[in-house]
Design a protein around this motif. Structure first.
Motif, PDB file in Angstrom:
ATOM      1  N   GLY A 163       0.801  -1.225   0.000  1.00  9.87           N
ATOM      2  CA  GLY A 163       0.000   0.000   0.000  1.00  9.87           C
ATOM      3  C   GLY A 163       0.832   1.272   0.000  1.00  9.87           C
ATOM      4  O   GLY A 163       0.414   2.293   0.564  1.00  9.87           O
ATOM      5  N   ILE A 164       1.988   1.228  -0.626  1.00  9.74           N
ATOM      6  CA  ILE A 164       2.876   2.396  -0.629  1.00  9.74           C
ATOM      7  C   ILE A 164       2.288   3.458  -1.557  1.00  9.74           C
ATOM      8  O   ILE A 164       2.018   3.202  -2.729  1.00  9.74           O
ATOM      9  CB  ILE A 164       4.301   2.000  -1.058  1.00  9.74           C
ATOM     10  CG1 ILE A 164       4.873   0.990  -0.050  1.00  9.74           C
ATOM     11  CG2 ILE A 164       5.195   3.236  -1.173  1.00  9.74           C
ATOM     12  CD1 ILE A 164       6.191   0.385  -0.440  1.00  9.74           C
ATOM     13  N   GLN A 165       2.090   4.629  -0.993  1.00  4.35           N
ATOM     14  CA  GLN A 165       1.478   5.740  -1.718  1.00  4.35           C
ATOM     15  C   GLN A 165       2.555   6.620  -2.356  1.00  4.35           C
ATOM     16  O   GLN A 165       3.642   6.782  -1.806  1.00  4.35           O
ATOM     17  CB  GLN A 165       0.626   6.574  -0.769  1.00  4.35           C
ATOM     18  CG  GLN A 165      -0.536   5.795  -0.174  1.00  4.35           C
ATOM     19  CD  GLN A 165      -1.473   5.282  -1.241  1.00  4.35           C
ATOM     20  OE1 GLN A 165      -1.954   6.029  -2.086  1.00  4.35           O
ATOM     21  NE2 GLN A 165      -1.728   3.971  -1.231  1.00  4.35           N
ATOM     22  N   PRO A 166       2.234   7.204  -3.503  1.00  2.00           N
ATOM     23  CA  PRO A 166       3.204   8.098  -4.150  1.00  2.00           C
ATOM     24  C   PRO A 166       3.426   9.369  -3.340  1.00  2.00           C
ATOM     25  O   PRO A 166       2.509   9.862  -2.684  1.00  2.00           O
ATOM     26  CB  PRO A 166       2.560   8.430  -5.501  1.00  2.00           C
ATOM     27  CG  PRO A 166       1.207   7.840  -5.495  1.00  2.00           C
ATOM     28  CD  PRO A 166       1.020   7.040  -4.261  1.00  2.00           C
ATOM     29  N   GLU A 167       4.642   9.862  -3.393  1.00  4.90           N
ATOM     30  CA  GLU A 167       4.956  11.131  -2.762  1.00  4.90           C
ATOM     31  C   GLU A 167       4.209  12.240  -3.509  1.00  4.90           C
ATOM     32  O   GLU A 167       3.806  12.079  -4.666  1.00  4.90           O
ATOM     33  CB  GLU A 167       6.469  11.403  -2.815  1.00  4.90           C
ATOM     34  CG  GLU A 167       7.311  10.491  -1.947  1.00  4.90           C
ATOM     35  CD  GLU A 167       7.616   9.133  -2.581  1.00  4.90           C
ATOM     36  OE1 GLU A 167       7.334   8.950  -3.793  1.00  4.90           O
ATOM     37  OE2 GLU A 167       8.108   8.253  -1.873  1.00  4.90           O
ATOM     38  N   GLU A 168       4.031  13.364  -2.857  1.00  5.58           N
ATOM     39  CA  GLU A 168       3.278  14.472  -3.429  1.00  5.58           C
ATOM     40  C   GLU A 168       3.791  14.872  -4.814  1.00  5.58           C
ATOM     41  O   GLU A 168       3.009  15.166  -5.729  1.00  5.58           O
ATOM     42  CB  GLU A 168       3.316  15.680  -2.487  1.00  5.58           C
ATOM     43  CG  GLU A 168       2.435  16.812  -2.926  1.00  5.58           C
ATOM     44  CD  GLU A 168       2.408  17.957  -1.932  1.00  5.58           C
ATOM     45  OE1 GLU A 168       2.368  19.103  -2.390  1.00  5.58           O
ATOM     46  OE2 GLU A 168       2.434  17.700  -0.715  1.00  5.58           O
ATOM     47  N   GLY A 169       5.108  14.859  -4.986  1.00  2.00           N
ATOM     48  CA  GLY A 169       5.690  15.251  -6.266  1.00  2.00           C
ATOM     49  C   GLY A 169       5.381  14.300  -7.413  1.00  2.00           C
ATOM     50  O   GLY A 169       5.548  14.647  -8.581  1.00  2.00           O
ATOM     51  N   LEU A 170       4.924  13.078  -7.097  1.00  2.00           N
ATOM     52  CA  LEU A 170       4.582  12.109  -8.143  1.00  2.00           C
ATOM     53  C   LEU A 170       3.130  12.201  -8.587  1.00  2.00           C
ATOM     54  O   LEU A 170       2.771  11.688  -9.649  1.00  2.00           O
ATOM     55  CB  LEU A 170       4.860  10.677  -7.659  1.00  2.00           C
ATOM     56  CG  LEU A 170       6.324  10.288  -7.509  1.00  2.00           C
ATOM     57  CD1 LEU A 170       6.436   8.862  -6.967  1.00  2.00           C
ATOM     58  CD2 LEU A 170       7.070  10.419  -8.816  1.00  2.00           C
ATOM     59  N   ILE A 171       2.302  12.856  -7.808  1.00  2.00           N
ATOM     60  CA  ILE A 171       0.864  12.887  -8.087  1.00  2.00           C
ATOM     61  C   ILE A 171       0.554  13.388  -9.512  1.00  2.00           C
ATOM     62  O   ILE A 171      -0.273  12.782 -10.202  1.00  2.00           O
ATOM     63  CB  ILE A 171       0.111  13.664  -6.993  1.00  2.00           C
ATOM     64  CG1 ILE A 171       0.193  12.850  -5.685  1.00  2.00           C
ATOM     65  CG2 ILE A 171      -1.328  13.968  -7.394  1.00  2.00           C
ATOM     66  CD1 ILE A 171      -0.337  13.539  -4.460  1.00  2.00           C
ATOM     67  N   PRO A 172       1.220  14.420 -10.031  1.00  2.00           N
ATOM     68  CA  PRO A 172       0.905  14.848 -11.398  1.00  2.00           C
ATOM     69  C   PRO A 172       1.238  13.800 -12.472  1.00  2.00           C
ATOM     70  O   PRO A 172       0.761  13.909 -13.596  1.00  2.00           O
ATOM     71  CB  PRO A 172       1.780  16.091 -11.607  1.00  2.00           C
ATOM     72  CG  PRO A 172       2.161  16.535 -10.242  1.00  2.00           C
ATOM     73  CD  PRO A 172       2.162  15.325  -9.372  1.00  2.00           C
ATOM     74  N   PHE A 173       2.026  12.802 -12.128  1.00  2.00           N
ATOM     75  CA  PHE A 173       2.453  11.805 -13.107  1.00  2.00           C
ATOM     76  C   PHE A 173       1.675  10.489 -13.009  1.00  2.00           C
ATOM     77  O   PHE A 173       1.965   9.546 -13.748  1.00  2.00           O
ATOM     78  CB  PHE A 173       3.950  11.530 -12.947  1.00  2.00           C
ATOM     79  CG  PHE A 173       4.784  12.768 -13.101  1.00  2.00           C
ATOM     80  CD1 PHE A 173       5.082  13.265 -14.362  1.00  2.00           C
ATOM     81  CD2 PHE A 173       5.236  13.458 -11.991  1.00  2.00           C
ATOM     82  CE1 PHE A 173       5.840  14.424 -14.513  1.00  2.00           C
ATOM     83  CE2 PHE A 173       5.992  14.617 -12.127  1.00  2.00           C
ATOM     84  CZ  PHE A 173       6.289  15.101 -13.391  1.00  2.00           C
ATOM     85  N   LEU A 174       0.708  10.440 -12.118  1.00  2.91           N
ATOM     86  CA  LEU A 174      -0.091   9.210 -11.968  1.00  2.91           C
ATOM     87  C   LEU A 174      -0.865   8.943 -13.249  1.00  2.91           C
ATOM     88  O   LEU A 174      -1.255   9.869 -13.955  1.00  2.91           O
ATOM     89  CB  LEU A 174      -1.039   9.337 -10.781  1.00  2.91           C
ATOM     90  CG  LEU A 174      -0.376   9.350  -9.413  1.00  2.91           C
ATOM     91  CD1 LEU A 174      -1.400   9.674  -8.317  1.00  2.91           C
ATOM     92  CD2 LEU A 174       0.304   8.018  -9.110  1.00  2.91           C
ATOM     93  N   PRO A 175      -1.109   7.670 -13.547  1.00  2.72           N
ATOM     94  CA  PRO A 175      -1.876   7.357 -14.761  1.00  2.72           C
ATOM     95  C   PRO A 175      -3.323   7.808 -14.623  1.00  2.72           C
ATOM     96  O   PRO A 175      -3.831   7.937 -13.506  1.00  2.72           O
ATOM     97  CB  PRO A 175      -1.782   5.832 -14.858  1.00  2.72           C
ATOM     98  CG  PRO A 175      -1.535   5.376 -13.462  1.00  2.72           C
ATOM     99  CD  PRO A 175      -0.753   6.470 -12.789  1.00  2.72           C
ATOM    100  N   THR A 176      -3.947   8.028 -15.760  1.00  2.00           N
ATOM    101  CA  THR A 176      -5.363   8.353 -15.727  1.00  2.00           C
ATOM    102  C   THR A 176      -6.129   7.090 -15.348  1.00  2.00           C
ATOM    103  O   THR A 176      -5.696   5.971 -15.635  1.00  2.00           O
ATOM    104  CB  THR A 176      -5.846   8.865 -17.092  1.00  2.00           C
ATOM    105  OG1 THR A 176      -5.521   7.897 -18.081  1.00  2.00           O
ATOM    106  CG2 THR A 176      -5.183  10.187 -17.458  1.00  2.00           C
ATOM    107  N   PRO A 177      -7.252   7.252 -14.691  1.00  2.00           N
ATOM    108  CA  PRO A 177      -8.024   6.050 -14.307  1.00  2.00           C
ATOM    109  C   PRO A 177      -8.364   5.195 -15.530  1.00  2.00           C
ATOM    110  O   PRO A 177      -8.634   5.720 -16.601  1.00  2.00           O
ATOM    111  CB  PRO A 177      -9.299   6.625 -13.669  1.00  2.00           C
ATOM    112  CG  PRO A 177      -8.908   8.005 -13.241  1.00  2.00           C
ATOM    113  CD  PRO A 177      -7.878   8.485 -14.238  1.00  2.00           C
ATOM    114  N   ARG A 178      -8.343   3.885 -15.322  1.00  2.00           N
ATOM    115  CA  ARG A 178      -8.592   2.951 -16.432  1.00  2.00           C
ATOM    116  C   ARG A 178     -10.065   2.718 -16.604  1.00  2.00           C
ATOM    117  O   ARG A 178     -10.817   2.633 -15.750  1.00  2.00           O
ATOM    118  CB  ARG A 178      -7.881   1.633 -16.180  1.00  2.00           C
ATOM    119  CG  ARG A 178      -6.401   1.831 -16.083  1.00  2.00           C
ATOM    120  CD  ARG A 178      -5.740   0.556 -15.608  1.00  2.00           C
ATOM    121  NE  ARG A 178      -4.395   0.905 -15.158  1.00  2.00           N
ATOM    122  CZ  ARG A 178      -3.330   0.237 -15.479  1.00  2.00           C
ATOM    123  NH1 ARG A 178      -3.404  -0.811 -16.205  1.00  2.00           N
ATOM    124  NH2 ARG A 178      -2.161   0.607 -15.044  1.00  2.00           N
TER     125      ARG A 178
END
Length: 178
Positions: A163-178
Motif C-alpha cells: 500500500g505504498i502511496q506516491p509522494e506528493e511530487g509524483l501525483i501529477p504523473f499518476l496514470p489516468t483512471p482505467r
C-alpha cells in the motif's frame, strides 16, 4: 541502514543525475523496515538503474509497460519522470499502454514492449520476439531485459501489496483512471 540508503541514492544519482527526480521516500522507508532485504534488493536494483547494458530509454519502456500491466501507479509515476528525462515524448509514454501492436514503434521497441507482455504472461520471451531483440542486442542486454522485467514486476507487486502511496511530487504523473 540509513547510510546504505543514502549511498544507494547518491550512487544512482551520480551515475545518472536527474534533477527533480523524486526521492522515493515512501518506498525506501518501507524497505528500511527490513534492512537485510533492503540492502540485497537495492544492490540489485542499482545495477538496473546505473549498470545495465540497456539504454535508459529501453529500460524505461520496459518498466513503464510492467507498471501498466501490473497496475502499479507508484511505479508508473516514478518512471514517467525518468522516461521524460530519457527523452521519451508524452505520446510515446502514452503509447506504452497500447502495447506492442501500436504502429509507431520501431521493430526493436515493439519487441521490447512485447517481451514484457510475454514474460509476465508466459514466463518467457517468445522465439520471434527473442530473434528481433537478439539481432540488435548482445547477451548481456538480453539478460538485462529479462531481469529488468522481473525486478520491476516484483517491485510493482510489493508497492501494491504494501500500500505504498506516491509522494506528493509524483501525483501529477499518476496514470489516468482505467
Amino acid at each position: 541502514m540509513q547510510n546504505f540508503v543514502d549511498g544507494f541514492r547518491s550512487s544512482v544519482a551520480s551515475a545518472a543525475p536527474e534533477e527533480g527526480r523524486q526521492a522515493g521516500d515512501n518506498l525506501l522507508g518501507t524497505l528500511a523496515r527490513y534492512p537485510s532485504l533492503a540492502m540485497a534488493f537495492l544492490t540489485f536494483n542499482k545495477h538496473l538503474l546505473s549498470g545495465s547494458a540497456l539504454t535508459v530509454r529501453q529500460r524505461e519502456l520496459l518498466v513503464l509497460r510492467v507498471a501498466h500491466i501490473r497496475r502499479c501507479d507508484y511505479e508508473w509515476a516514478q518512471h514517467v519522470v525518468l522516461a521524460e528525462r530519457a527523452g521519451l515524448t508524452a505520446d510515446e509514454i502514452s503509447r506504452v499502454t497500447a502495447g506492442p501492436d501500436a504502429p509507431e514503434w520501431t521493430p526493436v521497441e515493439r519487441a521490447l514492449v512485447a517481451s514484457v507482455d510475454e514474460l509476465l504472461t508466459d514466463g518467457a520471451i517468445a522465439d520471434d520476439t527473442w530473434k528481433v531483440l537478439a539481432d540488435d542486442f548482445d547477451e548481456q542486454k538480453m539478460m538485462d531485459v529479462v531481469f529488468t522485467v522481473g525486478c520491476y514486476s516484483m517491485l510493482a507487486m510489493s508497492l501494491r501489496s504494501f500500500g505504498i502511496q506516491p509522494e506528493e511530487g509524483l501525483i501529477p504523473f499518476l496514470p489516468t483512471p482505467r
